[in-house]
Design an enzyme around this catalytic site. Structure first.
Site, short mmCIF file in Angstrom:
data_model
loop_
_atom_site.label_atom_id
_atom_site.label_comp_id
_atom_site.label_asym_id
_atom_site.label_seq_id
_atom_site.Cartn_x
_atom_site.Cartn_y
_atom_site.Cartn_z
N GLU A 386 0.83 -1.22 0.00
CA GLU A 386 0.00 0.00 0.00
C GLU A 386 0.86 1.26 0.00
OE1 GLU A 386 -3.30 0.01 -0.53
OE2 GLU A 386 -3.03 -2.15 -0.71
N HIS A 513 -15.81 -6.79 -10.02
CA HIS A 513 -15.34 -5.88 -11.06
C HIS A 513 -16.26 -5.90 -12.29
CE1 HIS A 513 -11.91 -6.77 -8.52
NE2 HIS A 513 -11.26 -5.75 -9.01
O1 X8Z Z 1 -9.39 -5.65 -7.09
C1 X8Z Z 1 -8.28 -5.74 -6.61
C2 X8Z Z 1 -7.81 -4.70 -5.60
C3 X8Z Z 1 -8.36 -3.34 -5.89
S1 X8Z Z 1 -7.65 -2.54 -7.22
C4 X8Z Z 1 -8.30 -5.14 -4.23
N1 X8Z Z 1 -7.48 -6.79 -6.92
C5 X8Z Z 1 -7.86 -7.81 -7.89
C6 X8Z Z 1 -8.94 -8.76 -7.40
O2 X8Z Z 1 -9.29 -8.71 -6.21
O3 X8Z Z 1 -9.43 -9.58 -8.19
C7 X8Z Z 1 -6.13 -6.99 -6.42
C8 X8Z Z 1 -5.72 -8.31 -6.97
C9 X8Z Z 1 -6.59 -8.57 -8.14
ZN ZN Z 2 -2.56 -2.35 -4.74
#
Ligand code: X8Z
Ligand code: ZN
Length: 657
Positions: A386, A513
């Site tokens: 972070e 997402h």
């Molecule tokens: O979404 C994220 C972060 C926020 S940018 C927590 N990541 C991806 C996921 O959770 O699928 C980090 C690793 C991949």
């Molecule tokens: Zn990060």
């Protein structure tokens, strides 16, 4: 960043052409533009935009922070009000920006900034549809946040209160019961997808309409445009196919261990792996099944948690240690505001969002981390990660607002992960006095590389395919979108659903997402980039020996390389940055450093897999696998889609040659 890690939020689009060594920003005639070519007026508008956008960002980020660290109804309302105001501001800015013919403004900086503004918006939709898509996404996020699953063996269905973060993830990680895992997997997927399906289809429709109005063929094309590179798709496809042999060796070994554990009633010894057995609801990170697949059980996993507790570590000390890591490279210490306002521990007496995040308040002063830190090794690595985001914010703080971002959408996460590669290895833990054992034992190294592979190599096809699916449905439609999702999961990950799926499901929605309109290919880019940046920094630090043993701690040379990337923000083209980084060797995101890092493990896996009976490296697919998700009647559309798959496969074959 403005909005938590804005890497999760902003898209910026410019097409580039490479000519010799120079990256040229070139125009794309299709993108919306008006006819004002007055440079003075354009500069005046951009100056005003820069200052207003920064203030708007400060306001909305402050409101978001207040809610995230004190979840009251009042703070929630205030946050929503500010977000609505920000959406209006973006819409108005877009309208002003499209009055200019950015392609004929006689100043390259102004041209680029204007073009970023006109392609970074759904304002082209007009008020009604703009509001509609904005609300659809909010509603889907809200639905997602309120999904609750019923526990296994809950016959009276009274207590269906399992949450994703607290319960579903824990059960998927810890349970070793096929029946329970199947139940939770199915519960989560059945509860998330179907209620969102109609909203999601409308969202796809509106996103496409906006992109078409912005001059693109569909929303997928506009998403890819963020990489400012005509060859982006083929370059990442090539990189993906170079990593697949390593993935398949890992997959084969892991499947064998799962087969030993669960037996032929649950999976075939040479077939795909059912998605519920991998320790993670999405099957993207296999770290939680390390106990099942660890190569040398008698050699303990490296975990310095006990040592941290013995030495009396506190969350504050973990952050001070991370700060010292960065200052040892010659980077900046955290500013006073960071120490004053960050939330480094879970507070008592109020409800907070504990998701870890790094924040840029867009005023060049205020940068914070929100983390409910616990004293353990995992959190120590996260703290360093972070703080890398904060370093990025600090270094690009003086760039224009639109350039305060990673060089491309994968950079923020790639850089932060590159730092983690140094911090989490035994060499570093030894240097900071947390690990005293011999780091030069073959078995310990293989165990370490296996734990890294379960996180990184296992993740590669998932990180790659999420947006391949999105691109497909934006281009070819939503009719068989659930089958399309599983076709990709099977083709790239070798994973099948544990139970029958139909088009009434929307299993991709299990990944937030997807419904939150957040692009995902950035995580694949970040994955490759992290090893690439690690490799270059290790070289500068004078590291000798295997890449996985490198630690850049105390290397000013590595620090200079890092600083150079950070301070550019988005002002330079990312290809330019990579070219300088690799001393002209390449200007593309290369899979080689990642392969180099895992080479000792690859050799070990090949040796293991060769000796076993089944002989199939990867998976053989049977009708019973595809029957789990394919629609019963074949439709005209499916034929079209299959044709795309055939064309893609041929393309990939050619790329592989
Ligand atoms: O979404 C994220 C972060 C926020 S940018 C927590 N990541 C991806 C996921 O959770 O699928 C980090 C690793 C991949
Ligand atoms: Zn990060």
């Amino acid at each position: 960043m403005n909005f938590v890690l804005s890497l999760c939020a902003r898209l910026v689009f410019v097409v580039t052409l490479l000519r010799g060594q120079d990256v040229l920003w070139v125009t794309d005639a299709r993108i919306a533009k008006g006819n004002n070519i007055n440079l003075g007026e354009a500069l005046q508008f951009l100056r005003e935009y820069d200052s207003e956008a920064s203030s708007m960002c400060l306001r909305v980020t402050t409101a978001q922070w207040s809610y995230a660290t004190n979840m009251t109804d009042f703070n929630k309302r205030r946050m929503i009000d500010e977000q609505t105001l920000k959406a209006k501001f973006d819409k108005v800015s877009w309208r002003k920006a499209v009055e200019f013919d950015w392609s004929r403004i006689p100043d390259p900086l102004a041209r680029r900034l204007l073009r970023m503004l006109v392609t970074n918006s759904r304002a082209s939709l007009g008020d009604d549809k703009f509001n509609e898509i904005y609300h659809l996404i909010s509603e889907m996020k809200d639905l997602y946040a309120h999904v609750r699953a019923c526990p296994y063996n809950n016959f009276d269905k009274l207590y269906c209160d399992l949450e994703l973060d607290l319960d579903v993830k824990r059960i998927m990680a810890k349970s070793r019961s096929n029946a329970e895992l199947t139940h939770i997997w199915q519960e989560w997927h059945n509860k998330v997808g179907p209620p969102m399906k109609n909203k999601f289809m409308r969202y796809v429709d509106l996103a496409n309409q906006a992109s078409i109005l912005n001059g693109f063929q569909n929303a997928g094309e506009e998403m890819r445009f963020a990489y400012e590179d005509e060859n982006f798709e083929s370059e990442i496809a090539q990189a993906f196919h170079k990593i697949q042999p390593l993935y398949k060796e890992l997959f084969t070994y892991v499947r064998r261990q799962l087969f030993k554990r669960y037996g032929p009633r649950v999976l075939r010894s040479n077939g795909p792996i059912p998605a519920h057995l991998l320790g993670d609801i999405w099957g993207q990170d296999w770290s939680n099944i390390e106990d099942i697949v660890i190569p040398y059980r008698e050699y303990k996993k490296i975990d310095v948690t006990d040592e941290m507790l013995r030495q009396g570590f506190t969350p504050l000390r973990m952050f001070q240690m991370a700060e010292e890591f960065y200052t040892s490279l010659g980077l900046k210490p955290m500013p006073p505001e960071f120490w004053r306002y960050s939330m480094l521990e879970r507070p008592n007496g109020r409800k907070v969002q504990c998701t870890v995040s790094a924040w840029d308040f867009c005023n060049k002063i205020d940068f914070r981390i929100k983390q409910c830190t616990e004293v353990n090794m995992n959190d120590l690595i996260t703290v360093h990660h972070e703080m890398a985001h904060i370093q990025y914010y600090l270094y690009y703080a003086d760039q224009p607002y639109l350039y305060r971002d990673g060089a491309n959408p994968g950079f923020h996460e790639g850089i932060a992960n590159a730092i983690s590669l140094s911090v989490n290895n035994p060499t570093h833990l030894y240097r900071v006095g947390l690990y005293n054992n011999n780091t030069d034992i073959y078995e310990t190294n293989i165990n370490f590389l296996m734990s890294m592979a379960l996180k990184k190599v296992a993740y590669a096809p998932f990180a790659y395919l999420v947006d391949q699916w999105r691109y497909q449905i934006f281009e070819y439609g939503v009719k068989t979108m659930n089958a399309d999702w599983w076709e990709l999961r099977l083709r790239f990950q070798g994973i099948v659903p544990p139970v029958k799926r139909t088009e009434s499901h929307l299993d991709a929605a299990a990944k937030r997402h997807v419904i939150a309109d957040m692009p995902y290919i950035r995580y694949f880019v970040a994955l490759l980039l992290e090893f690439q940046v690690h490799d270059v920094m290790c070289d500068a630090a004078g590291h000798r020996g295997p890449l996985h043993t490198c630690d850049i701690y105390r290397s000013r040379e590595a620090g200079r390389i890092l600083m150079d990337i950070l301070k550019s923000g988005k002002s330079r083209h990312w290809k330019d940055i990579i070219r300088v980084l690799t001393k002209g060797n390449t200007d593309t995101i290369s899979p080689e450093p990642m392969l180099d890092y895992f080479e000792p493990l690859l050799l070990w896996l090949e040796g293991k897999n060769k000796r076993e009976e089944e002989k199939i490296i990867g998976w053989s697919t049977k009708k019973e696998d595809t029957a789990l998700f394919q629609p019963l009647v074949s439709k005209g559309y499916s034929v079209g889609c299959s044709l795309v798959f055939v064309i893609n496969s041929v393309l990939l074959l050619v790329l592989n040659m």
